[in-house]
Design an enzyme around this catalytic site. Structure first.
Site, PDB file in Angstrom:
ATOM      1  N   GLU A 106       0.809  -1.219   0.000  1.00 26.41           N
ATOM      2  CA  GLU A 106       0.000   0.000   0.000  1.00 26.41           C
ATOM      3  C   GLU A 106       0.838   1.263   0.000  1.00 26.41           C
ATOM      4  O   GLU A 106       1.994   1.280   0.412  1.00 26.41           O
ATOM      5  CB  GLU A 106      -1.015   0.009   1.151  1.00 26.41           C
ATOM      6  CG  GLU A 106      -0.510  -0.395   2.496  1.00 26.41           C
ATOM      7  CD  GLU A 106      -1.602  -0.303   3.558  1.00 26.41           C
ATOM      8  OE1 GLU A 106      -2.136  -1.356   3.914  1.00 26.41           O
ATOM      9  OE2 GLU A 106      -1.892   0.806   4.037  1.00 26.41           O
ATOM     10  N   CYS A 130       7.330  -4.494  15.403  1.00 30.25           N
ATOM     11  CA  CYS A 130       6.803  -3.478  16.334  1.00 30.25           C
ATOM     12  C   CYS A 130       5.368  -3.852  16.715  1.00 30.25           C
ATOM     13  O   CYS A 130       4.546  -4.148  15.848  1.00 30.25           O
ATOM     14  CB  CYS A 130       6.839  -2.089  15.694  1.00 30.25           C
ATOM     15  SG  CYS A 130       8.493  -1.551  15.279  1.00 30.25           S
ATOM     16  N   HIS A 230       9.632   6.451  19.858  1.00 30.41           N
ATOM     17  CA  HIS A 230       8.457   5.946  20.562  1.00 30.41           C
ATOM     18  C   HIS A 230       8.669   5.638  22.037  1.00 30.41           C
ATOM     19  O   HIS A 230       7.836   4.950  22.651  1.00 30.41           O
ATOM     20  CB  HIS A 230       7.876   4.697  19.876  1.00 30.41           C
ATOM     21  CG  HIS A 230       7.568   4.849  18.413  1.00 30.41           C
ATOM     22  ND1 HIS A 230       7.108   6.017  17.861  1.00 30.41           N
ATOM     23  CD2 HIS A 230       7.657   3.968  17.391  1.00 30.41           C
ATOM     24  CE1 HIS A 230       6.930   5.845  16.553  1.00 30.41           C
ATOM     25  NE2 HIS A 230       7.261   4.612  16.252  1.00 30.41           N
ATOM     26  N   CYS A 347      -1.089   2.043   9.170  1.00 30.62           N
ATOM     27  CA  CYS A 347      -0.120   1.474   8.234  1.00 30.62           C
ATOM     28  C   CYS A 347      -0.300  -0.029   8.104  1.00 30.62           C
ATOM     29  O   CYS A 347      -0.257  -0.752   9.082  1.00 30.62           O
ATOM     30  CB  CYS A 347       1.300   1.684   8.761  1.00 30.62           C
ATOM     31  SG  CYS A 347       1.814   3.361   8.802  1.00 30.62           S
TER      32      CYS A 347
END
Ligand code: SAH
Length: 371
Positions: A106, A130, A230, A347
């Site tokens: 994508e 992740c 993060h 995502c």
């Protein structure tokens, strides 16, 4: 010496590759080996990267014999639009593309005041693991070729009929886990024979593969490096990112300082806010302390919940509180503007739902592990 021997001694690019993965110099070597004039390479490059054709048949100024020889040795492999979702709010477009071998990937098109930005995938799937990310749920299917990365941009440019001005390597995959192909992609898309997008208008995002971050810095390209942090420390980072067991935050921050020195550019830190995990004021202060004095910008992203994962998004107020604390500590930060909220699968989710559907309907899934 026979023509065949000529080709062997010249060490031509491996056959079977899409010509869009090749440089103009490599195309010239092929033309030479075929006994063609080398200016043909310029013509071919122009058809491929300026006129964005999808087949040799369209290369009208080339002799038919050259076209068919190229088609046999370096076949063009399509990246075909399978599905497009368009946001009614801001026109953001999410694309699902089918690759020649049945894999799907994508990409996203976003319209800003400064131009059109395309977010591309660098791998089909991902093996970084992740825990908040949908791209990694089915593991890595395979690396994408430079041609497949370019075509995501080319197909979108043709679809919207406007020039793509910015590219971000933030779709599925870890760009530094496919280092050579990604570097070649960057050289091709920034080159004069290509779309000629300025390196400054390209951002590459990594989960923090330290050796490649350094190798990339040594190329001194003006591409922005974004690093998915993060977390304010290794303990919190290890809770969501397995790669944190391989490289410590200190090693990552050192590699970032190296990038800043080598390129003269500031680094971007991505920080997805996850409720109760990394979004307290204490976390903000610790993060600020760790990156104090660095030429950096922090991009705060409220985590996009993935149904298979149980992370909770941080609310608007907490995100602003976090931002405020960072700013008070002298850190340059913003909350990322949300685009395409109505089509906002996180995502990798569009790809995931397509693969689930395909599995249910019994179509043969693409072979895993094919390189
Ligand atoms: N592998 C690269 C690029 C891929 S994703 C990297 O790790 O940086 C681009 C960004 O989106 C990364 O910062 C990634 O951590 C983040 N991301 C992935 N899933 C997300 C989600 N569900 N919500 C918010 N951010 C997410």
């Amino acid at each position: 010496m026979t023509g065949q021997m000529d080709m062997d001694t010249l060490q031509l690019p491996e056959r079977g590759q899409d010509p869009r993965s090749l440089t103009k110099e490599e195309l010239a070597e092929i033309c030479q080996a075929y006994g063609e004039k080398s200016y043909r390479a310029g013509q071919i490059a122009q058809w491929l990267h300026k006129k964005l054709v999808s087949g040799y048949d369209e290369m009208k100024n080339l002799p038919a014999a050259l076209r068919s020889r190229l088609a046999a040795d370096y076949p063009m492999q399509s990246v075909a639009k399978e599905q497009v979702l368009v946001s009614a709010i801001d026109g953001t477009r999410k694309y699902l593309f089918a690759l020649a071998d049945g894999n799907v990937i994508e990409s996203v098109m976003m319209r800003y005041s400064f131009g059109i930005s395309v977010c591309i995938s660098t791998q089909a799937g991902c093996r970084m693991g992740c825990r908040f990310c949908a791209s990694t749920l089915g593991g890595l299917a395979r690396n994408l070729t430079p041609a497949e990365m370019l075509q995501q941009v080319y197909e979108i440019q043709k679809d919207v009929g406007e020039r793509v001005s910015h590219v971000v390597l933030m779709g599925s995959g870890e760009p530094f886990d496919n280092f050579d192909a990604v570097m070649r992609f960057l050289d091709l898309i920034t080159g004069e024979d290509g779309l000629h997008i300025s390196a400054r208008d390209i951002t590459l995002s990594t989960c923090g593969l330290v050796p490649q971050m350094r190798q990339f810095s040594d190329r001194k390209m003006q591409v922005t490096m974004a690093v998915s942090l993060h977390a304010p420390n290794d303990a919190v980072r290890r809770m969501t990112m397995p790669v944190a067991n391989r490289y410590s935050m200190e090693e990552i921050l050192d590699a970032c300082r190296y990038y800043i020195r080598q390129t003269g550019r500031r680094v971007t830190f991505e920080y997805s806010l996850m409720g109760g995990i990394n979004d307290s004021d204490r976390d903000a202060r610790e993060l600020a302390h760790r990156i104090a004095g660095m030429q950096a910008h922090v991009n705060l992203i409220p985590v996009n919940p993935v149904s298979e994962r149980d992370f909770k998004s941080t609310g608007r107020d907490r995100a602003e509180g976090f931002l405020h604390t960072l700013e008070q500590c002298g850190v340059n930060a913003t909350i990322r503007r949300e685009m395409g909220r109505d089509i906002n699968g996180a995502c990798g989710q569009l790809r995931k739902s397509f693969l689930d559907r395909r599995e249910r309907s019994g179509r043969i899934p693409a072979e895993d592990g094919a390189q």
